[in-house]
Design a protein around this motif. Structure first.
Motif, PDB file in Angstrom:
ATOM      1  N   ILE A 257       6.465  24.543   2.126  1.00 45.19           N
ATOM      2  CA  ILE A 257       5.618  23.974   1.480  1.00 45.19           C
ATOM      3  C   ILE A 257       5.676  22.124   1.917  1.00 45.19           C
ATOM      4  O   ILE A 257       7.140  22.002   1.213  1.00 45.19           O
ATOM      5  N   SER A 258       6.028  22.130   2.936  1.00 52.38           N
ATOM      6  CA  SER A 258       6.356  20.288   3.541  1.00 52.38           C
ATOM      7  C   SER A 258       5.925  19.710   3.043  1.00 52.38           C
ATOM      8  O   SER A 258       4.259  19.385   3.311  1.00 52.38           O
ATOM      9  N   VAL A 259       6.706  18.471   2.699  1.00 54.94           N
ATOM     10  CA  VAL A 259       5.499  16.754   2.398  1.00 54.94           C
ATOM     11  C   VAL A 259       5.827  15.754   3.071  1.00 54.94           C
ATOM     12  O   VAL A 259       7.318  16.119   2.716  1.00 54.94           O
ATOM     13  N   LYS A 260       5.643  15.433   4.294  1.00 53.56           N
ATOM     14  CA  LYS A 260       5.904  14.353   4.953  1.00 53.56           C
ATOM     15  C   LYS A 260       5.929  12.414   4.405  1.00 53.56           C
ATOM     16  O   LYS A 260       4.188  12.581   4.220  1.00 53.56           O
ATOM     17  N   ARG A 261       6.487  12.370   4.596  1.00 52.06           N
ATOM     18  CA  ARG A 261       6.250  10.599   3.782  1.00 52.06           C
ATOM     19  C   ARG A 261       6.947   9.981   3.546  1.00 52.06           C
ATOM     20  O   ARG A 261       8.401  10.249   3.933  1.00 52.06           O
ATOM     21  N   SER A 262       6.718   8.568   4.277  1.00 57.10           N
ATOM     22  CA  SER A 262       7.591   7.248   4.753  1.00 57.10           C
ATOM     23  C   SER A 262       8.432   7.922   5.483  1.00 57.10           C
ATOM     24  O   SER A 262       9.831   7.974   5.554  1.00 57.10           O
ATOM     25  N   GLY A 263       8.389   8.831   7.049  1.00 55.83           N
ATOM     26  CA  GLY A 263       9.941   9.304   7.773  1.00 55.83           C
ATOM     27  C   GLY A 263      10.525   9.751   6.823  1.00 55.83           C
ATOM     28  O   GLY A 263      11.770  10.822   7.438  1.00 55.83           O
ATOM     29  N   ASN A 264      10.241  10.697   5.448  1.00 57.45           N
ATOM     30  CA  ASN A 264      11.446  11.925   5.187  1.00 57.45           C
ATOM     31  C   ASN A 264      10.107  12.945   4.932  1.00 57.45           C
ATOM     32  O   ASN A 264       8.835  12.975   5.095  1.00 57.45           O
ATOM     33  N   ASN A 265      10.744  14.064   4.834  1.00 55.01           N
ATOM     34  CA  ASN A 265      10.581  15.335   4.746  1.00 55.01           C
ATOM     35  C   ASN A 265      10.920  16.318   3.467  1.00 55.01           C
ATOM     36  O   ASN A 265      12.464  16.455   3.609  1.00 55.01           O
ATOM     37  N   LEU A 266      10.083  16.830   2.533  1.00 55.31           N
ATOM     38  CA  LEU A 266      10.644  17.547   1.691  1.00 55.31           C
ATOM     39  C   LEU A 266       9.869  18.972   1.623  1.00 55.31           C
ATOM     40  O   LEU A 266       8.253  18.594   1.748  1.00 55.31           O
TER      41      LEU A 266
ATOM     42  N   ALA B  90       1.097  -1.247  -0.011  1.00 56.94           N
ATOM     43  CA  ALA B  90      -0.002  -0.032   0.177  1.00 56.94           C
ATOM     44  C   ALA B  90       0.521   1.412  -0.702  1.00 56.94           C
ATOM     45  O   ALA B  90       2.025   1.446   0.227  1.00 56.94           O
ATOM     46  N   PRO B  91       0.438   2.185  -0.825  1.00 58.72           N
ATOM     47  CA  PRO B  91       0.502   3.207  -1.142  1.00 58.72           C
ATOM     48  C   PRO B  91       1.240   4.205   0.385  1.00 58.72           C
ATOM     49  O   PRO B  91       0.000   4.493   1.202  1.00 58.72           O
ATOM     50  N   ALA B  92       2.359   5.231   0.616  1.00 58.43           N
ATOM     51  CA  ALA B  92       2.576   5.735   2.099  1.00 58.43           C
ATOM     52  C   ALA B  92       1.920   6.308   1.875  1.00 58.43           C
ATOM     53  O   ALA B  92       1.541   7.770   1.122  1.00 58.43           O
ATOM     54  N   LEU B  93       1.179   6.776   3.290  1.00 63.11           N
ATOM     55  CA  LEU B  93       0.319   8.040   3.338  1.00 63.11           C
ATOM     56  C   LEU B  93       1.089   9.631   3.224  1.00 63.11           C
ATOM     57  O   LEU B  93       2.035   9.744   3.938  1.00 63.11           O
ATOM     58  N   ALA B  94       0.542  10.303   2.502  1.00 64.11           N
ATOM     59  CA  ALA B  94       1.593  11.295   2.903  1.00 64.11           C
ATOM     60  C   ALA B  94       0.890  12.809   3.199  1.00 64.11           C
ATOM     61  O   ALA B  94      -0.274  13.417   3.073  1.00 64.11           O
ATOM     62  N   LYS B  95       1.364  13.370   4.034  1.00 64.10           N
ATOM     63  CA  LYS B  95       0.814  14.959   4.757  1.00 64.10           C
ATOM     64  C   LYS B  95       1.463  16.219   4.098  1.00 64.10           C
ATOM     65  O   LYS B  95       2.898  16.741   4.449  1.00 64.10           O
ATOM     66  N   ILE B  96       0.549  16.851   3.601  1.00 59.98           N
ATOM     67  CA  ILE B  96       1.140  18.410   3.257  1.00 59.98           C
ATOM     68  C   ILE B  96       0.931  19.687   4.476  1.00 59.98           C
ATOM     69  O   ILE B  96      -0.593  19.796   5.054  1.00 59.98           O
ATOM     70  N   ASN B  97       1.620  20.259   4.730  1.00 58.78           N
ATOM     71  CA  ASN B  97       1.473  20.952   5.564  1.00 58.78           C
ATOM     72  C   ASN B  97       1.795  22.858   5.234  1.00 58.78           C
ATOM     73  O   ASN B  97       3.567  22.588   4.317  1.00 58.78           O
ATOM     74  N   VAL B  98       2.150  23.189   5.625  1.00 55.85           N
ATOM     75  CA  VAL B  98       2.371  25.057   5.216  1.00 55.85           C
ATOM     76  C   VAL B  98       3.404  25.402   6.810  1.00 55.85           C
ATOM     77  O   VAL B  98       2.539  25.384   7.323  1.00 55.85           O
TER      78      VAL B  98
ATOM     79  N   ILE C  45      -3.089  18.642   4.555  1.00 59.07           N
ATOM     80  CA  ILE C  45      -3.724  17.331   3.560  1.00 59.07           C
ATOM     81  C   ILE C  45      -3.056  16.185   3.476  1.00 59.07           C
ATOM     82  O   ILE C  45      -1.652  15.976   3.756  1.00 59.07           O
ATOM     83  N   GLU C  46      -3.945  15.127   3.425  1.00 59.97           N
ATOM     84  CA  GLU C  46      -3.343  13.954   3.385  1.00 59.97           C
ATOM     85  C   GLU C  46      -3.697  13.388   1.983  1.00 59.97           C
ATOM     86  O   GLU C  46      -5.152  13.425   1.650  1.00 59.97           O
ATOM     87  N   THR C  47      -3.140  12.481   1.617  1.00 60.18           N
ATOM     88  CA  THR C  47      -2.914  12.025   0.289  1.00 60.18           C
ATOM     89  C   THR C  47      -2.657  10.814   0.247  1.00 60.18           C
ATOM     90  O   THR C  47      -1.571  10.499   0.736  1.00 60.18           O
ATOM     91  N   PHE C  48      -2.750   9.590  -0.163  1.00 63.66           N
ATOM     92  CA  PHE C  48      -2.075   9.023  -0.314  1.00 63.66           C
ATOM     93  C   PHE C  48      -1.409   8.216  -1.979  1.00 63.66           C
ATOM     94  O   PHE C  48      -1.251   7.900  -2.769  1.00 63.66           O
TER      95      PHE C  48
END
Length: 150
Positions: free
Chosen positions: A95-104, A67-75, A133-136
Motif C-alpha cells: 500500500i502506497s501513500v503519496k503526500r507532499s512529495g513523500n511516498n511511504l 491547508a493539509p496536503a492531499l494524500a493519494k493511496i493506492n495498492v 483513494i484521495e484524502t486530506f
C-alpha cells in the motif's frame, strides 16, 4: 465547545502584537470575545481567533492555517506480483501513500476522516495507478511504514 485563550496567546497565533489585538478587541472585531473582569476571553475557531474585516486602511495579513496536503493511496500491483511465492519475511509492503512529495509503503492503513475513491483510466497517476483513494485527513500506518525503495 471551542477553546478560549488570552490576548497574549491569541496575538501569537495571529502573528500580531498583543497591543494590536487589544485595539481589535476594543473595536469589537474579534468574534465571540468578551471581557471577564479586566481580562479578555477569546474563543478559537479552527485553531485561530476570528477577526472581522475593517472598513478602512490596508488589509490585514492574518496568518492562516496551511491547508493539509492531499494524500493519494493506492495498492501497488507490481509488488503484489513479486511477493507471490516469497516467504513472509521477504515480502514488500504493497500500500502506497503519496503526500507532499513523500511516498511511504505499508500493509495496513487507517484513514482518519473523509476520503474518496477515484478511477481515472485515461489519466493515471505518475506511478501508473488508475484507481486510488484521495484524502486530506490523517493517514496512519498500522504495523509501521517504510520509505519508498526501487
Amino acid at each position: 465547545m471551542n477553546k478560549c485563550v488570552c490576548t497574549t496567546e491569541a496575538a501569537a497565533l495571529l502573528g500580531i502584537s498583543s497591543r494590536r489585538l487589544r485595539q481589535l478587541l476594543d473595536s469589537g472585531r474579534v468574534r465571540g470575545a468578551y471581557k471577564s473582569g479586566k481580562f479578555w476571553i477569546i474563543p478559537l475557531f479552527n485553531g485561530l481567533p476570528q477577526i472581522s474585516k475593517g472598513s478602512r486602511g490596508p488589509k490585514g495579513k492574518w496568518r492562516k492555517n496551511r491547508a493539509p496536503a492531499l494524500a493519494k493511496i493506492n495498492v501497488n500491483r507490481n509488488r503484489i506480483g513479486t511477493n507471490n511465492g516469497k516467504p513472509r519475511e521477504q515480502r514488500q509492503p504493497v500500500i502506497s501513500v503519496k503526500r507532499s512529495g513523500n511516498n511511504l509503503y505499508g500493509n495496513q492503513v487507517e484513514i482518519l476522516g473523509p476520503c474518496r475513491i477515484v478511477y481515472q483510466p485515461d489519466k493515471p497517476l505518475n506511478c501508473g495507478a488508475r484507481l486510488w483513494i484521495e484524502t486530506f485527513s490523517d493517514v496512519h500506518f498500522i504495523g509501521g511504514c517504510f520509505p519508498a525503495t526501487s
